[in-house]
Design a protein around this motif. Structure first.
Motif, short mmCIF file in Angstrom:
data_model
loop_
_atom_site.label_atom_id
_atom_site.label_comp_id
_atom_site.label_asym_id
_atom_site.label_seq_id
_atom_site.Cartn_x
_atom_site.Cartn_y
_atom_site.Cartn_z
N HIS A 196 -13.31 -20.01 -21.11
CA HIS A 196 -12.47 -19.60 -19.98
C HIS A 196 -11.28 -18.82 -20.51
CE1 HIS A 196 -14.75 -21.81 -17.08
NE2 HIS A 196 -14.43 -23.00 -17.57
N PRO A 197 -11.53 -17.59 -20.95
CA PRO A 197 -10.44 -16.82 -21.57
C PRO A 197 -9.35 -16.42 -20.56
CG PRO A 197 -12.37 -15.44 -21.28
CD PRO A 197 -12.78 -16.84 -20.89
N LEU A 198 -8.14 -16.42 -21.04
CA LEU A 198 -7.01 -15.94 -20.25
C LEU A 198 -6.79 -14.48 -20.64
CD1 LEU A 198 -4.57 -18.96 -20.76
CD2 LEU A 198 -6.04 -18.52 -18.79
N ILE A 199 -7.40 -13.57 -19.91
CA ILE A 199 -7.38 -12.17 -20.32
C ILE A 199 -5.98 -11.55 -20.23
CG2 ILE A 199 -9.80 -11.72 -19.82
CD1 ILE A 199 -8.93 -10.53 -17.15
N TRP A 200 -5.12 -12.13 -19.47
CA TRP A 200 -3.77 -11.60 -19.29
C TRP A 200 -2.79 -12.10 -20.35
CZ3 TRP A 200 -0.32 -15.49 -18.83
CH2 TRP A 200 -0.81 -16.74 -18.41
N ALA A 201 -3.15 -13.16 -21.07
CA ALA A 201 -2.20 -13.81 -21.98
C ALA A 201 -1.76 -12.90 -23.14
CB ALA A 201 -2.79 -15.11 -22.53
N MET A 202 -2.69 -12.17 -23.71
CA MET A 202 -2.33 -11.31 -24.84
C MET A 202 -1.46 -10.13 -24.38
SD MET A 202 -3.40 -13.16 -27.13
CE MET A 202 -3.06 -12.28 -28.61
N ASP A 203 -1.76 -9.58 -23.21
CA ASP A 203 -0.94 -8.50 -22.69
C ASP A 203 0.48 -8.99 -22.36
OD1 ASP A 203 -2.90 -6.57 -22.91
OD2 ASP A 203 -3.63 -6.86 -20.86
N MET A 204 0.57 -10.16 -21.77
CA MET A 204 1.88 -10.71 -21.45
C MET A 204 2.65 -11.06 -22.74
SD MET A 204 4.01 -11.24 -19.10
CE MET A 204 3.11 -11.15 -17.59
N SER A 205 1.96 -11.52 -23.75
CA SER A 205 2.59 -11.79 -25.03
C SER A 205 3.12 -10.52 -25.67
CB SER A 205 1.60 -12.47 -25.99
OG SER A 205 1.24 -13.73 -25.50
N THR A 206 2.38 -9.43 -25.54
CA THR A 206 2.84 -8.13 -26.04
C THR A 206 4.11 -7.71 -25.33
OG1 THR A 206 0.58 -7.48 -26.53
CG2 THR A 206 2.19 -5.71 -26.36
N LEU B 51 7.41 -18.95 -24.99
CA LEU B 51 6.35 -18.55 -24.05
C LEU B 51 5.22 -17.81 -24.78
CD1 LEU B 51 8.39 -17.37 -20.93
CD2 LEU B 51 6.92 -19.39 -21.13
N ILE B 52 5.57 -16.96 -25.74
CA ILE B 52 4.55 -16.25 -26.51
C ILE B 52 3.65 -17.25 -27.23
CG2 ILE B 52 4.16 -14.79 -28.54
CD1 ILE B 52 6.72 -13.24 -27.71
N MET B 53 4.26 -18.23 -27.88
CA MET B 53 3.46 -19.24 -28.61
C MET B 53 2.56 -20.02 -27.67
SD MET B 53 6.02 -20.66 -31.58
CE MET B 53 7.28 -21.24 -30.46
N ILE B 54 3.10 -20.40 -26.52
CA ILE B 54 2.31 -21.16 -25.55
C ILE B 54 1.13 -20.32 -25.04
CG2 ILE B 54 2.34 -22.15 -23.22
CD1 ILE B 54 5.25 -23.08 -23.87
N MET B 55 1.41 -19.06 -24.70
CA MET B 55 0.34 -18.20 -24.15
C MET B 55 -0.74 -17.89 -25.17
SD MET B 55 2.02 -15.56 -21.47
CE MET B 55 3.59 -15.28 -22.21
N VAL B 56 -0.34 -17.62 -26.41
CA VAL B 56 -1.33 -17.33 -27.44
C VAL B 56 -2.18 -18.56 -27.70
CG1 VAL B 56 -1.64 -16.75 -29.89
CG2 VAL B 56 -0.04 -15.44 -28.49
N PHE B 57 -1.55 -19.73 -27.75
CA PHE B 57 -2.30 -20.97 -27.95
C PHE B 57 -3.23 -21.23 -26.77
CE2 PHE B 57 -2.72 -25.60 -27.46
CZ PHE B 57 -3.32 -25.90 -28.67
N ALA B 58 -2.72 -21.06 -25.56
CA ALA B 58 -3.55 -21.27 -24.37
C ALA B 58 -4.72 -20.29 -24.33
CB ALA B 58 -2.71 -21.14 -23.10
N ALA B 59 -4.47 -19.05 -24.73
CA ALA B 59 -5.55 -18.05 -24.75
C ALA B 59 -6.62 -18.44 -25.77
CB ALA B 59 -4.99 -16.67 -25.08
N ALA B 60 -6.19 -18.95 -26.92
CA ALA B 60 -7.16 -19.37 -27.95
C ALA B 60 -7.98 -20.56 -27.46
CB ALA B 60 -6.43 -19.73 -29.24
N VAL B 61 -7.32 -21.52 -26.84
CA VAL B 61 -8.04 -22.68 -26.29
C VAL B 61 -8.98 -22.23 -25.18
CG1 VAL B 61 -7.77 -24.84 -24.99
CG2 VAL B 61 -6.27 -24.36 -26.94
N GLY B 62 -8.49 -21.36 -24.31
CA GLY B 62 -9.32 -20.84 -23.21
C GLY B 62 -10.57 -20.14 -23.72
N ARG B 63 -10.42 -19.33 -24.78
CA ARG B 63 -11.60 -18.65 -25.34
C ARG B 63 -12.60 -19.66 -25.92
NH1 ARG B 63 -7.84 -15.04 -27.29
NH2 ARG B 63 -7.85 -16.07 -29.32
N SER B 64 -12.07 -20.70 -26.55
CA SER B 64 -12.97 -21.67 -27.19
C SER B 64 -13.73 -22.51 -26.16
CB SER B 64 -12.21 -22.58 -28.15
OG SER B 64 -11.32 -23.41 -27.45
N ILE B 65 -13.22 -22.64 -24.96
CA ILE B 65 -13.93 -23.39 -23.92
C ILE B 65 -14.55 -22.46 -22.88
CG2 ILE B 65 -12.57 -25.50 -24.24
CD1 ILE B 65 -10.99 -24.74 -21.71
#
Length: 173
Positions: A41-51, A25-39
């Protein structure tokens, strides 16, 4: 006693499964957050949830590694020592670990209590205590595993001493 062993075995299996799932789940969320930032549409919760997930993965994985003797160790010098000294050195090392874990549990509880009102920036309403509670709980699980390791070492040494005495008696006959 059999019931306690079943519960402990269940907890051990659950730790392994949860660690693996959380790591994925951490890998998926970090990847999704990176993709979201590049398009844009950042996932602001993804890094906190990964932590949050990472804190739990660290302690669960450490306990799994301890139980399976997978922690990094250097046996180059220790293996050349007499078995008796290796025995006492192992007991000393595990005793130091127990002392450290007792402090970790004690101060982890204080930490978890003091962070109960703090929330994540990206996840409003989600208490930071859920991250910090991993410290005393993970420390407690590690403490149980370490205590079982000490018991295992002491039992094996007692069995070895009994075997050696029996061998001496047989040799005397």
């Amino acid at each position: 006693m059999a019931y306690i062993k079943k519960v402990y075995d269940f907890i051990c299996k659950a730790e392994e499964v949860i660690s693996g799932v959380f790591l994925v789940l951490i890998m998926i969320m970090v990847f999704a957050a990176a993709v979201g930032r590049s398009i844009s549409h950042p996932l602001i919760w993804a890094m906190d949830m990964s932590t949050f997930l990472f804190a739990w993965v660290v302690f669960f994985s450490a306990d799994v590694a301890l139980r399976k003797n997978k922690h990094v160790n250097v046996k180059a010098i220790v293996s050349k020592l007499p078995e008796r000294i290796q025995y006492y050195l192992a007991l000393f090392n595990y005793s130091v670990i127990v002392i450290f874990l007792l402090f970790l549990v004690r101060y982890g509880v204080i930490l978890a209590y003091s962070t109960r009102f703090r929330t994540f920036q990206g996840i409003p309403g989600f208490s930071y205590m859920w991250v910090t509670i991993s410290v005393p709980l993970g420390g407690l699980l590690l403490l149980i595993s370490t205590t079982l390791k000490i018991v295992e070492i002491v039992k094996s040494e007692k069995a070895k001493i009994f075997h050696d005495k029996l061998k001496e008696e047989v040799d005397m006959i």
